[in-house]
Design an enzyme around this catalytic site. Structure first.
Site, PDB file in Angstrom:
ATOM      1  N   GLU A  44       0.918  -0.979  -0.058  1.00 32.41           N
ATOM      2  CA  GLU A  44       0.095  -0.224  -0.021  1.00 32.41           C
ATOM      3  C   GLU A  44       0.982   1.078  -0.072  1.00 32.41           C
ATOM      4  O   GLU A  44       1.840   1.347   0.971  1.00 32.41           O
ATOM      5  CB  GLU A  44      -0.728  -0.151   1.230  1.00 32.41           C
ATOM      6  CG  GLU A  44      -1.728  -1.193   1.311  1.00 32.41           C
ATOM      7  CD  GLU A  44      -2.662  -1.154   0.235  1.00 32.41           C
ATOM      8  OE1 GLU A  44      -3.360  -0.021  -0.356  1.00 32.41           O
ATOM      9  OE2 GLU A  44      -3.251  -2.211  -0.228  1.00 32.41           O
ATOM     10  N   CYS A  58      -1.929   9.070   3.778  1.00 33.86           N
ATOM     11  CA  CYS A  58      -1.812   8.610   2.394  1.00 33.86           C
ATOM     12  C   CYS A  58      -3.055   8.979   1.809  1.00 33.86           C
ATOM     13  O   CYS A  58      -2.989   8.986   0.523  1.00 33.86           O
ATOM     14  CB  CYS A  58      -1.842   6.960   2.687  1.00 33.86           C
ATOM     15  SG  CYS A  58      -2.849   6.136   3.790  1.00 33.86           S
TER      16      CYS A  58
HETATM   17  P1  NAP Z   1       9.106   4.222   3.388  1.00 32.67           P
HETATM   18  O1  NAP Z   1      10.239   4.956   3.334  1.00 32.67           O
HETATM   19  O2  NAP Z   1       8.795   3.409   2.053  1.00 32.67           O
HETATM   20  O3  NAP Z   1       9.197   3.012   4.483  1.00 32.67           O
HETATM   21  C1  NAP Z   1       8.500   1.966   4.760  1.00 32.67           C
HETATM   22  C2  NAP Z   1       9.401   0.688   5.341  1.00 32.67           C
HETATM   23  O4  NAP Z   1       9.795   0.209   4.050  1.00 32.67           O
HETATM   24  C3  NAP Z   1      10.166   1.114   6.269  1.00 32.67           C
HETATM   25  O5  NAP Z   1      10.232   0.069   7.070  1.00 32.67           O
HETATM   26  C4  NAP Z   1      11.719   1.223   5.566  1.00 32.67           C
HETATM   27  O6  NAP Z   1      12.841   0.846   6.317  1.00 32.67           O
HETATM   28  C5  NAP Z   1      11.255   0.218   4.386  1.00 32.67           C
HETATM   29  N1  NAP Z   1      12.075   0.311   3.087  1.00 32.67           N
HETATM   30  C6  NAP Z   1      11.783   1.424   2.288  1.00 32.67           C
HETATM   31  N2  NAP Z   1      12.577   1.275   1.264  1.00 32.67           N
HETATM   32  C7  NAP Z   1      12.929  -0.020   1.077  1.00 32.67           C
HETATM   33  C8  NAP Z   1      13.780  -0.770   0.388  1.00 32.67           C
HETATM   34  N3  NAP Z   1      14.282  -0.261  -0.773  1.00 32.67           N
HETATM   35  N4  NAP Z   1      14.182  -1.920   0.650  1.00 32.67           N
HETATM   36  C9  NAP Z   1      13.879  -2.424   1.790  1.00 32.67           C
HETATM   37  N5  NAP Z   1      12.960  -1.770   2.738  1.00 32.67           N
HETATM   38  C10 NAP Z   1      12.582  -0.618   2.331  1.00 32.67           C
HETATM   39  O7  NAP Z   1       7.737   4.910   3.794  1.00 32.67           O
HETATM   40  P2  NAP Z   1       7.837   5.960   4.873  1.00 32.67           P
HETATM   41  O8  NAP Z   1       8.195   7.038   4.759  1.00 32.67           O
HETATM   42  O9  NAP Z   1       8.087   5.237   6.075  1.00 32.67           O
HETATM   43  O10 NAP Z   1       6.058   6.209   4.883  1.00 32.67           O
HETATM   44  C11 NAP Z   1       5.380   7.267   4.300  1.00 32.67           C
HETATM   45  C12 NAP Z   1       4.716   6.753   2.947  1.00 32.67           C
HETATM   46  O11 NAP Z   1       3.719   5.739   3.353  1.00 32.67           O
HETATM   47  C13 NAP Z   1       3.924   7.884   2.217  1.00 32.67           C
HETATM   48  O12 NAP Z   1       4.261   7.850   0.899  1.00 32.67           O
HETATM   49  C14 NAP Z   1       2.636   7.565   2.516  1.00 32.67           C
HETATM   50  O13 NAP Z   1       1.632   7.924   1.587  1.00 32.67           O
HETATM   51  C15 NAP Z   1       2.503   6.145   2.367  1.00 32.67           C
HETATM   52  N6  NAP Z   1       1.541   5.359   3.250  1.00 32.67           N
HETATM   53  C16 NAP Z   1       0.570   4.524   2.560  1.00 32.67           C
HETATM   54  C17 NAP Z   1      -0.464   4.023   3.342  1.00 32.67           C
HETATM   55  C18 NAP Z   1      -1.422   3.271   2.692  1.00 32.67           C
HETATM   56  O14 NAP Z   1      -2.451   2.559   3.138  1.00 32.67           O
HETATM   57  N7  NAP Z   1      -1.456   3.312   1.219  1.00 32.67           N
HETATM   58  C19 NAP Z   1      -0.624   4.394   4.665  1.00 32.67           C
HETATM   59  C20 NAP Z   1       0.284   5.271   5.508  1.00 32.67           C
HETATM   60  C21 NAP Z   1       1.406   5.800   4.551  1.00 32.67           C
HETATM   61  P3  NAP Z   1      14.250   1.260   5.835  1.00 32.67           P
HETATM   62  O15 NAP Z   1      14.267   2.633   5.696  1.00 32.67           O
HETATM   63  O16 NAP Z   1      14.876   0.724   7.261  1.00 32.67           O
HETATM   64  O17 NAP Z   1      14.535   0.218   4.826  1.00 32.67           O
END
Ligand code: NAP
Length: 526
Positions: free
Chosen positions: A267, A304
């Protein structure tokens, strides 16, 4: 939470740490690291967690729905018992207000109870029975019965902006446990303390309800390494991810390249288009300015479902509405992002957008009121420029939106048809005016997961009819939802049993139906 402690990983019911890579979380309001060191899991610890999970999967999946329901209720109880310590840690790690922390905890407990009820009801097994027709001609028909079974260990990645509801014991974890899948949580580095505490509550519930200990693990992680190991580990059978498009796509690609590819339910980000009808502005302009500005600013835009694109038809009403939106946002105080990295990312994504031709500024706050605050921005763009440049569809995670001015309905229809997938699509109109543009509903419903009439998109109800997921890039599989009862369907797969003796069938498929499930039985036509 003991601030001076070293925090390890939860594996097989115990806290362990054989690694030596510490990291800490950050208080964005005080602009300093929180005390307490989290020790990143080692590669061996990741493998151990998965071996325990795989071993205990069979026992866990055989447990009755009542037992799993008891376990999920116990998790809710244990989280509540963490009391104000949890709330304080949440606030220290995000800078979000206490009210938000309490509200999100309430939602998390509600989700756990909802999935406890789902586990007890067992309706997710969807038993389907086609009775044998031995005298069918020209060939007899065998007895065939189909049921849903759990996939196996699930790796869960939560998002930074929902440390409780979309994280350690959030919807992904609760729904996977409800159907009998062990869960390995990759802790989010920005709220490692909140996550650790919630994980300790889950482990307490494991012990208290005498669950097999390997069914839950919690791994500290300070960068992508642990996540990548999990995504490629042969014992992980599915991934639940909430986060950015970049992160979700990276894990999706890794999982697809495995020898045994697995489903990744990611998501991700979303721009949540809103279409404003002139007739709505005629009657409710001021209310709409207020509601949409509030929605853009909610949680500093770190939702989101935050509205990122607002479409309207050029004219005096729209011109004035755009100006009022700009001044409403300009009058609001700036707010803090939940982490300096997100502040940096917001400013970077915003300046990327501003490089593209055609944008006019309606609001751009450059003076900010605190260390990790960002300035909210509202821009204006012509419909034709939006249609010709897909870059404007990138999510800018934070308080940022673009008003897209279309010269007529034809251009607006085209703009909506060009949209990439989003979680939500909102129509602000009078019922009469929308009745003259019903094709818009059809266009929008094919681009989003939830179509909303006259309400802002922020706020996601947890219920059976909720669809939280949409065409890519909103999610990697738009057929499923991450929120609400049906979220558990991501962790099961159908299996048919042909010509099986009654006593050896799964209980859900036996004719005596001791579980009292709603069996779909195909009657015999003579
Ligand atoms: P994120 O940077 O993508 O991180 C999410 C998780 O994924 C973290 O645990 C991160 O940990 C890991 N991760 C990120 N890139 C990775 C990679 N290349 N390889 C392996 N692991 C990876 O997102 P965020 O900043 O935490 O959250 C904000 C985003 O979430 C926004 O875009 C928002 O719109 C979205 N969101 C969506 C929903 C929905 O239901 N659709 C709900 C809430 C938020 P590490 O950095 O330690 O790897």
């Amino acid at each position: 939470m003991n601030q001076n402690k070293i925090f390890g990983n939860w594996i097989n019911g115990k806290e362990v740490h054989s690694g030596s890579l510490p990291f800490s979380t950050y208080n964005p309001i005080l602009d300093q690291p929180n005390s307490g060191d989290f020790i990143e899991a080692t590669a061996d610890e990741v493998s151990q967690a998965l071996e325990y999970a795989s071993k205990d999967f069979y026992e866990f999946s055989r447990l009755s729905g009542d037992r799993r329901g008891e376990f999920l209720d116990a998790i809710a109880y244990e989280i509540e018992a963490l009391g104000d310590d949890l709330i304080q840690t949440y606030c220290n790690e995000t800078g979000l207000p206490e009210g938000r922390a309490r509200g999100e905890r309430g939602r998390t407990l509600g989700q756990l109870k909802l999935f406890a009820d789902e586990a007890r009801s067992g309706s997710w097994q969807m038993p389907s029975i086609d009775l044998a027709i031995p005298d069918r001609s020209p060939l007899p028909k065998a007895d065939i019965r189909k049921v849903m079974l759990p996939l196996g260990p699930v790796a869960v990645f939560g998002a930074s902006n929902f440390p409780l509801a979309y994280s350690t014991a959030g919807g992904d974890t609760a729904s996977a446990l409800a159907v009998g899948c062990p869960v390995i949580v990759k802790s989010h580095p920005m709220h490692a303390g909140t996550s650790f505490m919630v994980a300790s509550a889950i482990v307490n519930a494991v012990h208290r309800t005498k669950m097999p200990k390997g069914i839950f693990a919690h791994l500290n992680s300070r960068d992508h390494r642990i996540g990548q190991q999990l995504a490629t580990h042969p014992m992980v059978k599915a991934i639940g991810f909430t986060g950015s498009e970049k992160g979700g796509r990276a894990l999706f690609d890794l999982a697809a390249q495995r020898k045994e590819p697995i489903p990744v339910f990611a998501e991700m980000g979303s721009v949540n288009p809103v279409v404003v009808f002139p007739e709505k502005l005629e009657h409710e302009n001021d209310q709409l300015v207020q509601e949409l500005s509030d929605s853009i600013m909610l949680g500093t835009g770190q939702f989101c479902t935050s509205p990122g694109l607002i479409f309207g038809i050029e004219g005096a009403l729209w011109k004035s509405f755009c100006a009022q939106m700009g001044s409403s946002l300009s009058q609001r105080a700036t707010q803090s992002m939940i982490h300096p990295n997100l502040k940096y990312a917001f400013n970077q994504m915003k300046s990327e957008q501003l490089k593209h031709a055609g944008l006019k500024t309606l609001c751009s706050m450059s003076e900010v009121n605190g260390p990790n605050h960002v300035g909210q921005s509202l821009l204006q763009l012509k419909g034709v420029d939006f249609i010709n440049n897909p870059h404007f569809q990138h999510e800018v995670f934070g308080p940022f939106a673009i008003m897209v001015s279309c010269k007529d309905w034809e251009e607006l229809d085209l703009a909506i048809s060009c949209l990439k997938g989003s979680l939500t699509g909102t129509i602000m109109a009078t019922q009469e005016s929308l009745s003259s543009h019903v094709s818009l509903i059809e266009k929008l419903q094919h681009r989003v997961g939830r179509v909303i009439f006259n309400q802002v998109p922020t706020g996601v109800e947890v219920c059976a009819s909720m669809q939280h997921g949409g065409p890519y890039p909103a999610s990697t599989d738009s057929r499923f939802t991450a929120v609400g009862n049906d979220a558990l369907l991501r962790w099961v797969r159908p299996v048919s049993f042909q010509n099986f003796p009654q006593t050896l069938l799964p209980k859900a498929l036996q004719t005596k139906n001791s579980l009292g499930l709603d069996q779909r039985i195909k009657s015999i036509k003579k």
